[in-house]
Design a protein around this motif. Structure first.
Motif, mmCIF file in Angstrom:
data_model
loop_
_atom_site.group_PDB
_atom_site.id
_atom_site.type_symbol
_atom_site.label_atom_id
_atom_site.label_comp_id
_atom_site.label_asym_id
_atom_site.label_seq_id
_atom_site.Cartn_x
_atom_site.Cartn_y
_atom_site.Cartn_z
ATOM 1 N N ASP A 1 0.798 -1.229 0.000
ATOM 2 C CA ASP A 1 0.000 0.000 0.000
ATOM 3 C C ASP A 1 0.832 1.282 0.000
ATOM 4 O OD1 ASP A 1 0.996 -0.349 2.519
ATOM 5 O OD2 ASP A 1 -0.914 -0.125 3.578
ATOM 6 N N ASP A 2 2.141 1.170 0.149
ATOM 7 C CA ASP A 2 2.978 2.366 0.153
ATOM 8 C C ASP A 2 3.833 2.491 -1.108
ATOM 9 O OD1 ASP A 2 4.612 0.227 0.692
ATOM 10 O OD2 ASP A 2 5.856 1.294 2.158
ATOM 11 N N LEU A 3 3.495 1.739 -2.150
ATOM 12 C CA LEU A 3 4.337 1.744 -3.354
ATOM 13 C C LEU A 3 4.370 3.113 -4.025
ATOM 14 C CD1 LEU A 3 6.080 -0.183 -5.100
ATOM 15 C CD2 LEU A 3 4.076 -0.503 -6.562
ATOM 16 N N LEU A 4 3.274 3.872 -3.911
ATOM 17 C CA LEU A 4 3.222 5.178 -4.559
ATOM 18 C C LEU A 4 4.312 6.111 -4.035
ATOM 19 C CD1 LEU A 4 1.702 6.984 -6.574
ATOM 20 C CD2 LEU A 4 0.194 7.680 -4.697
ATOM 21 N N ASP A 5 4.747 5.909 -2.804
ATOM 22 C CA ASP A 5 5.759 6.771 -2.204
ATOM 23 C C ASP A 5 7.184 6.291 -2.472
ATOM 24 O OD1 ASP A 5 3.727 8.347 -1.065
ATOM 25 O OD2 ASP A 5 3.546 6.964 0.631
ATOM 26 N N ARG A 6 7.327 5.209 -3.194
ATOM 27 C CA ARG A 6 8.652 4.656 -3.453
ATOM 28 C C ARG A 6 9.298 5.329 -4.674
ATOM 29 N NH1 ARG A 6 10.112 0.591 0.190
ATOM 30 N NH2 ARG A 6 8.383 0.500 1.695
ATOM 31 N N PRO A 7 10.621 5.251 -4.804
ATOM 32 C CA PRO A 7 11.309 5.914 -5.925
ATOM 33 C C PRO A 7 11.034 5.214 -7.258
ATOM 34 C CG PRO A 7 12.858 4.652 -4.597
ATOM 35 C CD PRO A 7 11.561 4.640 -3.849
ATOM 36 N N MET A 8 11.290 5.947 -8.323
ATOM 37 C CA MET A 8 11.135 5.416 -9.673
ATOM 38 C C MET A 8 12.319 4.516 -10.009
ATOM 39 S SD MET A 8 9.048 5.469 -12.288
ATOM 40 C CE MET A 8 8.097 6.994 -12.105
ATOM 41 N N PHE A 9 12.025 3.425 -10.692
ATOM 42 C CA PHE A 9 13.080 2.481 -11.081
ATOM 43 C C PHE A 9 13.857 2.997 -12.291
ATOM 44 C CE2 PHE A 9 14.003 -0.998 -14.157
ATOM 45 C CZ PHE A 9 15.093 -1.547 -13.512
ATOM 46 N N HIS A 10 15.167 3.001 -12.156
ATOM 47 C CA HIS A 10 16.074 3.271 -13.268
ATOM 48 C C HIS A 10 17.147 2.190 -13.211
ATOM 49 C CE1 HIS A 10 14.242 7.163 -14.089
ATOM 50 N NE2 HIS A 10 14.306 7.433 -12.798
ATOM 51 N N PRO A 11 17.265 1.369 -14.233
ATOM 52 C CA PRO A 11 18.203 0.236 -14.163
ATOM 53 C C PRO A 11 19.640 0.691 -14.011
ATOM 54 C CG PRO A 11 17.365 0.536 -16.405
ATOM 55 C CD PRO A 11 16.556 1.425 -15.525
ATOM 56 N N PRO A 12 20.370 0.162 -13.033
ATOM 57 C CA PRO A 12 21.796 0.511 -12.862
ATOM 58 C C PRO A 12 22.597 0.138 -14.105
ATOM 59 C CG PRO A 12 20.960 -0.630 -10.920
ATOM 60 C CD PRO A 12 19.904 -0.755 -11.971
ATOM 61 N N VAL A 13 23.491 1.000 -14.476
ATOM 62 C CA VAL A 13 24.275 0.779 -15.699
ATOM 63 C C VAL A 13 25.242 -0.389 -15.544
ATOM 64 C CG1 VAL A 13 24.088 3.151 -16.496
ATOM 65 C CG2 VAL A 13 25.948 2.514 -14.936
ATOM 66 N N ASN A 14 25.594 -0.748 -14.301
ATOM 67 C CA ASN A 14 26.533 -1.853 -14.085
ATOM 68 C C ASN A 14 25.851 -3.213 -14.047
ATOM 69 O OD1 ASN A 14 25.207 -1.726 -11.657
ATOM 70 N ND2 ASN A 14 27.047 -1.362 -10.407
ATOM 71 N N GLY A 15 24.501 -3.241 -14.251
ATOM 72 C CA GLY A 15 23.769 -4.503 -14.302
ATOM 73 C C GLY A 15 23.421 -5.100 -12.958
ATOM 74 N N SER A 16 23.689 -4.405 -11.861
ATOM 75 C CA SER A 16 23.406 -4.941 -10.534
ATOM 76 C C SER A 16 21.910 -4.882 -10.236
ATOM 77 C CB SER A 16 24.186 -4.153 -9.483
ATOM 78 O OG SER A 16 23.768 -2.791 -9.479
ATOM 79 N N LYS A 17 21.503 -5.694 -9.235
ATOM 80 C CA LYS A 17 20.102 -5.740 -8.835
ATOM 81 C C LYS A 17 19.876 -4.821 -7.637
ATOM 82 C CE LYS A 17 18.630 -10.289 -10.480
ATOM 83 N NZ LYS A 17 19.668 -10.476 -11.493
ATOM 84 N N LEU A 18 18.724 -4.130 -7.666
ATOM 85 C CA LEU A 18 18.376 -3.204 -6.593
ATOM 86 C C LEU A 18 17.634 -3.930 -5.479
ATOM 87 C CD1 LEU A 18 17.092 -0.234 -8.804
ATOM 88 C CD2 LEU A 18 19.345 -0.470 -7.732
ATOM 89 N N ASP A 19 17.593 -3.325 -4.326
ATOM 90 C CA ASP A 19 16.808 -3.812 -3.190
ATOM 91 C C ASP A 19 15.689 -2.824 -2.898
ATOM 92 O OD1 ASP A 19 18.232 -6.192 -2.621
ATOM 93 O OD2 ASP A 19 19.818 -5.008 -1.653
ATOM 94 N N GLY A 20 14.597 -3.336 -2.340
ATOM 95 C CA GLY A 20 13.493 -2.469 -1.974
ATOM 96 C C GLY A 20 12.364 -2.493 -2.993
ATOM 97 N N LEU A 21 11.430 -1.554 -2.811
ATOM 98 C CA LEU A 21 10.263 -1.432 -3.677
ATOM 99 C C LEU A 21 10.425 -0.212 -4.580
ATOM 100 C CD1 LEU A 21 9.292 -3.328 -1.378
ATOM 101 C CD2 LEU A 21 7.023 -2.287 -1.595
ATOM 102 N N TYR A 22 9.974 -0.350 -5.848
ATOM 103 C CA TYR A 22 10.124 0.736 -6.813
ATOM 104 C C TYR A 22 8.863 0.844 -7.680
ATOM 105 C CZ TYR A 22 15.124 0.891 -5.761
ATOM 106 O OH TYR A 22 16.339 1.015 -5.131
ATOM 107 N N ARG A 23 8.629 2.054 -8.122
ATOM 108 C CA ARG A 23 7.610 2.275 -9.159
ATOM 109 C C ARG A 23 8.272 2.104 -10.522
ATOM 110 N NH1 ARG A 23 6.331 7.509 -9.321
ATOM 111 N NH2 ARG A 23 7.937 8.125 -7.810
ATOM 112 N N LEU A 24 7.585 1.434 -11.424
ATOM 113 C CA LEU A 24 8.104 1.277 -12.782
ATOM 114 C C LEU A 24 7.627 2.431 -13.650
ATOM 115 C CD1 LEU A 24 7.543 -2.543 -13.457
ATOM 116 C CD2 LEU A 24 9.671 -1.386 -12.833
ATOM 117 N N PRO A 25 8.463 2.906 -14.570
ATOM 118 C CA PRO A 25 8.024 3.952 -15.503
ATOM 119 C C PRO A 25 6.815 3.486 -16.319
ATOM 120 C CG PRO A 25 10.407 3.707 -15.575
ATOM 121 C CD PRO A 25 9.881 2.568 -14.738
ATOM 122 N N LEU A 26 6.019 4.446 -16.742
ATOM 123 C CA LEU A 26 4.779 4.150 -17.447
ATOM 124 C C LEU A 26 5.013 3.345 -18.720
ATOM 125 C CD1 LEU A 26 1.713 4.634 -17.471
ATOM 126 C CD2 LEU A 26 2.130 6.752 -18.732
#
Length: 480
Positions: free
Chosen positions: A209-234
């Motif tokens: 229920d708090d996903l709206l307040d999470r940051p926007m996902f931008h894939p890291p250029v080094n190919g690493s995986k992120l942790d946490g919750l993210y909003r995906l671009p439209l």
């Protein structure tokens, strides 16, 4: 390629398809696929709806289109145990991994107003049990992929797109599998956690229920995986309705990778009747043509076409040389007949006319290409119309005016040079406004022809003195 060029290219594709290249299909592996990647694209399949086969076809097209995009991930279907084994074998041949599961009981189904088509959608929660994978992109069948989206596997524990300003959409989301999270979710389901629609959509929106307040996902250029919750671009879940307004493919933000069709169930892109109401449906059929083809439906299409052609020929031959009026209904003397009102005859003919346009609609295979579907529908309605014309001596032009109107409406909706969706809607509305008087004229002409037919039959059976005996509102007739 600009919008006009794209439209013309699709039109050329349709002509090419109808010309006869309909039997192509994808050749898959001969044995069941096994895990070969640390990530997976997954979808679910269950039984119990009137549209099970259509979703099976849609799932195959979507997954095989991902193969064509050369994704670096496994393809997986979470299938309930009652999915037909021949479907499972075909998916294996396509190179898809199939995981059989028991249906999750939906406690929300007992609520008043619950939509039964959502009963088994909670099976989507099984995605969290795919712990052999680091990340899973969970998909609905109504996604149309435009390009490779493997960068999504770099997202966090849960990522989804907000195509609604306040609610994210679960037609595509990224997750990190976890048995612990899965068990927690089942507990929340059994505890009747807040769920606005009783489906996976409402449950996951409530759970995260708090996903709206999470940051926007931008894939890291080094190919690493992120942790946490993210909003995906439209751009990872472009609502097809945006196309209907702007009549262009691109949204102003995001990668423009995936189009979704969150419309009414009967307006999904794979249904032949959804085009040209849904112009983007042609793109889905392009992907089907490039993957599984239309070979499964072609024998039925050919048989149905032959049936319509034979029906027209037989109706012409059968009534030739016979008096065709009223299809063997003969006028009799009062003591020999029963009462049939001319208005009842008009109602009978009107019912047959309506039926001639409705029946072919339900006979066309649902997932054929729109050009084939609409062509077969128009052939069927014309076939039944020819039967009516010969049986009741109806005038051809008024009888087929509705047929011409339907054909014209398809042209009006499919016209490729509209500047935007508003102009398109206004044009279609103007066409309907201009066509309505012609339809009314055709109806009155058909009814007038029936009156003339009845009067002529009275003269034929009763002779010249019939005019003193005949009452237009009451006619004695008997089935021969």
């Amino acid at each position: 390629m600009d919008r006009m060029s794209a439209q013309m290219a699709r039109l050329a594709f349709c002509i090419f398809l109808v010309a006869g290249i309909c039997f192509s299909g994808a050749n898959g592996a001969a044995s069941p696929a096994k895990q070969s990647s640390k990530n997976a694209y997954a979808t679910m399949m269950y039984m119990g709806t009137p549209r099970d086969y259509e979703f099976y076809v849609a799932i195959r097209v979507m997954l095989l289109s991902l193969i064509r995009l050369k994704v670096d991930a496994d393809l997986l279907v979470i299938a309930s145990k009652d999915v037909p084994q021949n479907w499972i074998r075909t998916l294996h041949e396509d190179g898809v991994i199939v995981k059989s599961v028991e249906n999750i009981e939906n406690p929300y189904s007992y609520r008043q107003g619950f939509n039964k088509r959502f009963t088994l959608t909670l099976n989507k929660l099984y995605a969290w049990t795919l712990v052999d994978y680091e990340r899973v992109v969970m998909l609905d069948a109504d996604n149309l992929f435009l390009q490779n989206t493997d960068e999504l596997f770099q997202c966090g524990q849960f990522c989804a797109t907000f195509i609604n300003p306040c609610l994210f959409h679960t037609g595509l989301f990224v997750l990190q599998p976890s048995e612990k999270v899965f068990r927690r979710m089942l507990h929340e389901v059994s505890s009747l956690r807040s769920n606005r629609d009783g489906a996976d959509q409402g449950f996951l929106v409530s759970y995260f229920d708090d996903l709206l307040d999470r940051p926007m996902f931008h894939p890291p250029v080094n190919g690493s995986k992120l942790d946490g919750l993210y909003r995906l671009p439209l751009g990872y879940q472009m609502d097809a309705s945006y196309f209907y307004l702007k009549l262009k493919w691109r949204v102003p933000c995001g990668p423009n990778s995936v189009i979704t069709f969150p419309s009414a169930p009967w307006l999904k892109p794979w249904y032949w009747w959804s085009w040209p109401v849904l112009p983007l449906g042609l793109s889905w059929h392009e992907q089907r043509f490039q993957t599984i083809g239309y070979g499964a439906e072609m024998p039925l299409i050919l048989l149905e076409s032959l049936f319509y052609l034979v029906t027209m020929a037989v109706s012409i031959i059968a009534f030739k040389g016979f008096h065709p009026s009223l299809s063997k209904l003969c006028l009799m003397k009062p003591e020999q007949g029963f009462l049939l009102y001319p208005n009842s005859l008009k109602l009978l003919v009107l019912t047959c006319m309506v039926g001639s346009y409705l029946l072919p609609f339900f006979l066309v295979p649902r997932t054929v290409h729109p050009v084939i579907g609409w062509g077969l529908y128009l052939l069927g309605s014309m076939s039944f119309g020819v039967v009516l014309k010969n049986a009741f001596l109806l005038p051809a032009l008024p009888l087929f005016t509705p047929w011409l109107g339907i054909f014209g409406s398809l042209i009006a909706m499919a016209f490729p040079f509209y500047s935007n969706g508003i102009v398109r809607a206004l044009s279609v509305g103007a066409y309907a406004f201009l066509a309505a008087p012609f339809v009314w004229w055709a109806l009155t002409k058909v009814m007038s022809a029936l009156d003339t037919l009845v009067e002529r039959e009275a003269l034929r059976v009763w002779g010249a003195g019939a005019s003193s005996k005949f009452e237009p509102q009451s006619l004695l007739m008997k089935v021969c």
